[in-house]
Design a protein around this motif. Structure first.
Motif, PDB file in Angstrom:
ATOM      1  N   PRO A 246       4.705  58.545 -40.344  1.00  0.00           N
ATOM      2  CA  PRO A 246       5.523  59.225 -39.329  1.00  0.00           C
ATOM      3  C   PRO A 246       6.996  58.862 -39.528  1.00  0.00           C
ATOM      4  O   PRO A 246       7.339  57.702 -39.785  1.00  0.00           O
ATOM      5  CB  PRO A 246       4.992  58.669 -38.007  1.00  0.00           C
ATOM      6  CG  PRO A 246       3.636  58.131 -38.321  1.00  0.00           C
ATOM      7  CD  PRO A 246       3.707  57.647 -39.733  1.00  0.00           C
ATOM      8  N   ILE A 247       7.861  59.843 -39.443  1.00  0.00           N
ATOM      9  CA  ILE A 247       9.298  59.615 -39.593  1.00  0.00           C
ATOM     10  C   ILE A 247       9.885  59.235 -38.243  1.00  0.00           C
ATOM     11  O   ILE A 247       9.780  60.002 -37.276  1.00  0.00           O
ATOM     12  CB  ILE A 247       9.984  60.858 -40.172  1.00  0.00           C
ATOM     13  CG1 ILE A 247       9.487  61.098 -41.605  1.00  0.00           C
ATOM     14  CG2 ILE A 247      11.510  60.698 -40.155  1.00  0.00           C
ATOM     15  CD1 ILE A 247      10.016  62.369 -42.242  1.00  0.00           C
ATOM     16  N   SER A 248      10.482  58.058 -38.169  1.00  0.00           N
ATOM     17  CA  SER A 248      11.031  57.559 -36.904  1.00  0.00           C
ATOM     18  C   SER A 248      12.308  58.296 -36.540  1.00  0.00           C
ATOM     19  O   SER A 248      12.486  58.716 -35.395  1.00  0.00           O
ATOM     20  CB  SER A 248      11.295  56.055 -37.000  1.00  0.00           C
ATOM     21  OG  SER A 248      10.129  55.358 -37.414  1.00  0.00           O
ATOM     22  N   LEU A 249      13.209  58.440 -37.522  1.00  0.00           N
ATOM     23  CA  LEU A 249      14.463  59.160 -37.287  1.00  0.00           C
ATOM     24  C   LEU A 249      14.948  59.785 -38.587  1.00  0.00           C
ATOM     25  O   LEU A 249      14.693  59.255 -39.674  1.00  0.00           O
ATOM     26  CB  LEU A 249      15.545  58.225 -36.729  1.00  0.00           C
ATOM     27  CG  LEU A 249      15.506  57.922 -35.229  1.00  0.00           C
ATOM     28  CD1 LEU A 249      16.582  56.916 -34.877  1.00  0.00           C
ATOM     29  CD2 LEU A 249      15.688  59.187 -34.401  1.00  0.00           C
ATOM     30  N   ARG A 250      15.653  60.890 -38.463  1.00  0.00           N
ATOM     31  CA  ARG A 250      16.271  61.570 -39.598  1.00  0.00           C
ATOM     32  C   ARG A 250      17.779  61.464 -39.459  1.00  0.00           C
ATOM     33  O   ARG A 250      18.324  61.766 -38.393  1.00  0.00           O
ATOM     34  CB  ARG A 250      15.834  63.035 -39.642  1.00  0.00           C
ATOM     35  CG  ARG A 250      14.322  63.202 -39.746  1.00  0.00           C
ATOM     36  CD  ARG A 250      13.899  64.641 -39.483  1.00  0.00           C
ATOM     37  NE  ARG A 250      12.449  64.751 -39.410  1.00  0.00           N
ATOM     38  CZ  ARG A 250      11.689  65.370 -40.305  1.00  0.00           C
ATOM     39  NH1 ARG A 250      12.265  65.978 -41.340  1.00  0.00           N
ATOM     40  NH2 ARG A 250      10.384  65.401 -40.166  1.00  0.00           N
ATOM     41  N   VAL A 251      18.432  61.050 -40.517  1.00  0.00           N
ATOM     42  CA  VAL A 251      19.885  60.874 -40.514  1.00  0.00           C
ATOM     43  C   VAL A 251      20.488  61.790 -41.574  1.00  0.00           C
ATOM     44  O   VAL A 251      20.322  61.572 -42.774  1.00  0.00           O
ATOM     45  CB  VAL A 251      20.274  59.407 -40.789  1.00  0.00           C
ATOM     46  CG1 VAL A 251      21.795  59.260 -40.793  1.00  0.00           C
ATOM     47  CG2 VAL A 251      19.643  58.473 -39.758  1.00  0.00           C
ATOM     48  N   GLU A 252      21.169  62.825 -41.146  1.00  0.00           N
ATOM     49  CA  GLU A 252      21.799  63.779 -42.071  1.00  0.00           C
ATOM     50  C   GLU A 252      23.062  63.159 -42.680  1.00  0.00           C
ATOM     51  O   GLU A 252      23.899  62.591 -41.967  1.00  0.00           O
ATOM     52  CB  GLU A 252      22.176  65.063 -41.324  1.00  0.00           C
ATOM     53  CG  GLU A 252      20.985  65.837 -40.775  1.00  0.00           C
ATOM     54  CD  GLU A 252      20.301  66.694 -41.826  1.00  0.00           C
ATOM     55  OE1 GLU A 252      20.745  66.676 -42.996  1.00  0.00           O
ATOM     56  OE2 GLU A 252      19.315  67.374 -41.469  1.00  0.00           O
ATOM     57  N   THR A 253      23.179  63.299 -44.008  1.00  0.00           N
ATOM     58  CA  THR A 253      24.382  62.799 -44.675  1.00  0.00           C
ATOM     59  C   THR A 253      24.987  63.821 -45.641  1.00  0.00           C
ATOM     60  O   THR A 253      26.186  63.762 -45.921  1.00  0.00           O
ATOM     61  CB  THR A 253      24.072  61.510 -45.475  1.00  0.00           C
ATOM     62  OG1 THR A 253      23.058  61.787 -46.444  1.00  0.00           O
ATOM     63  CG2 THR A 253      23.602  60.396 -44.560  1.00  0.00           C
TER      64      THR A 253
END
Length: 389
Positions: free
Chosen positions: A62-69
Motif C-alpha cells: 500500500p502506498i502511504s503517500l505520493r509526492v509529485e516532483t
C-alpha cells in the motif's frame, strides 16, 4: 504493555530503486516489530515513464503517500526546480507520516529532496549505496550529501565503507551489506528465453544486446552526441543482432534521448524499446543476452553475477568497482564497437562480483534490529579517526 511497531518510511522514486528496495520492503512488511510506510515519488507517478506506482501496489505494498516532483522540463533549471518541489512535498508528507526512520537509496534528485526534508523534521535516515564514486554525473555530489545527512549507512562494498569513514561518518554505523539488487538472484524466478520472447514480442537472434543509456550530466561531451555514437556502433551489427532498449531516467537531457531512442527502435525491425521492463523481465533479459551495453549501474552490479559481460560507455560510472567482465570505453562509435567485440570474445564466464555479499535485505534487517532507539540517532558527530568532533 506491548511496544508499538517502529515506523519505517521507505522512499522510492523510480523503477530502478524500487527493484533494489523490494526485498527490504517485504522484510519490513512481514516483521511485526515494524510498520512499513511507502512514500512514492518521481518517475513512479508519471505516465511518461510507465506509471510504475501501479506495479508497487500490485506487488502488495500500500502506498502511504505520493509526492509529485517531476516538471515538464528536463533542463538544468527544471531539475533544480523539481528538487525544490520535492523538498516542499516531502516536508508535508513526512510531517504527516511521522516515521521513526527514513530509508533512502542512491543519489537521485528526488531522494536528495526527501533527505533534506527529513533533516529539518529531525527524522533519522538510513542511506543505501553511499560512499561510491561516479565522477560523470550530478549524482556524485548528491550521493555524498545524502550520506552526510544520514545516520545509518548500508554500503555495497568495503571501499565505500572506508570512504564514508574518511568523510567523518561513524564506522560503527557503516554496514557493508553488498548490493540489494542481487537479492533477486537468490529469491526470484526469471522468465526463460521463450517466455521473454512471448511477453516482449521480441525474437532473440544469434547475438543479442540489452541497452540502457542515461544522460551524462557532468561530461563535456553532450549526452546526445554520446548516444549517437552508441547507435552507430549498434548499426554495424545490422539485422544479425537483437537489441532490447530500456529508456533513460528523468534527468537533464533525458527527454531528448528518449525521443531519439524511440525513433531508432521504430525504424529497425530487430530493435525493441521499452519504457520499463520491470525487475523480473529486466533481470531475465540480462541473463539471456550476450552483452549489456550503456552506462547503467546494473552492468556493474547485477550483470557479473549473471555471467553477462558489460560494455560500460563514458564516465557516468567512473570510480565504481568493476568485475573482470566489465569493459570500459570512450563514447565513440569505433571504441564502443571494439569494446563489444572484446565482450563477445570474453563470453559468459564466472567472475568475482565485488558487490555480492548474499541476502542483503536480511543483513539490513539485522542491523536495524540492533538499533534500540531510532530517534537517538539524530545527533551525530564527525569522526576523524581518533576522536569525535
Amino acid at each position: 504493555m506491548q511496544t508499538p511497531p517502529r515506523k519505517v518510511c521507505v522512499v522510492t522514486g523510480s523503477r530502478a530503486d524500487y527493484g533494489l528496495l523490494y526485498f527490504l520492503m517485504r522484510a519490513l512488511q512481514r516483521n511485526p516489530n515494524y510498520e512499513l510506510q511507502v512514500a512514492v515519488t518521481g518517475m513512479h507517478l508519471s505516465p511518461e515513464f510507465g506509471m510504475t506506482a501501479n506495479v508497487i501496489e500490485s506487488d502488495g505494498f500500500p502506498i502511504s503517500l505520493r509526492v509529485e516532483t517531476l516538471l515538464s522540463s528536463d533542463t538544468a533549471v527544471g531539475v533544480a526546480k523539481a528538487t525544490g518541489l520535492g523538498v516542499l512535498g516531502f516536508a508535508d508528507a513526512l510531517n504527516q507520516l511521522k516515521p521513526d526512520l527514513l530509508v533512502v537509496l542512491g543519489d537521485r534528485f528526488e531522494i536528495f529532496a526527501a533527505a533534506q526534508a527529513a533533516l529539518f523534521l529531525r527524522i533519522p535516515i538510513a542511506h543505501i549505496g553511499g560512499g561510491d564514486v561516479t565522477a560523470g554525473a550530478f549524482d556524485e555530489a548528491m550521493r555524498h550529501s545524502i550520506s552526510k545527512l544520514a545516520q545509518l549507512h548500508f554500503v555495497t562494498n568495503a571501499v565505500a565503507a572506508e570512504r564514508l569513514a574518511r568523510m567523518g561518518e561513524n564506522p560503527e554505523r557503516i554496514f557493508d551489506v553488498g548490493s540489494p539488487g542481487l537479492d533477486h538472484l537468490l529469491h526470484s524466478e526469471f522468465p526463460d528465453r521463450a517466455t521473454l520472447e512471448a511477453e516482449l514480442d521480441f525474437r532473440f537472434r544469434a547475438r543479442n544486446f540489452l541497452v540502457t543509456f542515461h544522460p551524462v550530466t557532468l561530461d563535456s561531451v553532450p549526452s546526445q552526441v554520446q548516444l549517437e555514437a552508441l547507435l552507430a556502433a549498434l548499426d554495424r551489427y545490422g539485422d544479425d543482432a537483437g537489441v532490447l532498449i530500456t529508456l533513460p531516467n528523468a534527468d537533464t537531457e533525458g527527454r531528448g534521448l528518449i525521443e531519439r531512442l524511440r525513433q531508432y527502435g521504430e525504424s529497425r525491425p530487430t530493435v525493441k524499446v521499452f519504457t520499463s521492463l520491470g525487475q523480473r523481465r529486466y533481470l531475465g533479459a540480462l541473463g539471456q543476452v550476450d552483452v549489456v551495453i550503456g552506462n547503467s549501474s546494473s552492468g556493474l552490479y547485477e550483470a557479473p553475477s549473471l555471467r553477462t559481460p558489460t560494455v560500460n560507455i563514458g564516465r557516468r560510472q567512473e570510480g565504481r568497482l568493476r568485475a573482470a567482465s566489465v569493459f570500459d570505453c570512450a563514447p565513440e562509435a569505433d571504441q564502443i564497437h571494439r569494446a563489444i567485440t572484446r565482450a563477445l570474445a570474453f563470453g559468459r564466464q564466472v567472475v568475482a562480483n565485488p558487490y555480492q555479499r548474499g541476502d542483503c535485505a536480511r543483513l539490513m534487517m539485522e542491523c536495524l534490529d540492533q538499533v534500540q532507539d531510532f530517534p537517538a540517532l539524530i545527533l551525530k558527530y564527525f569522526h576523524d579517526g581518533t576522536t569525535r568532533c
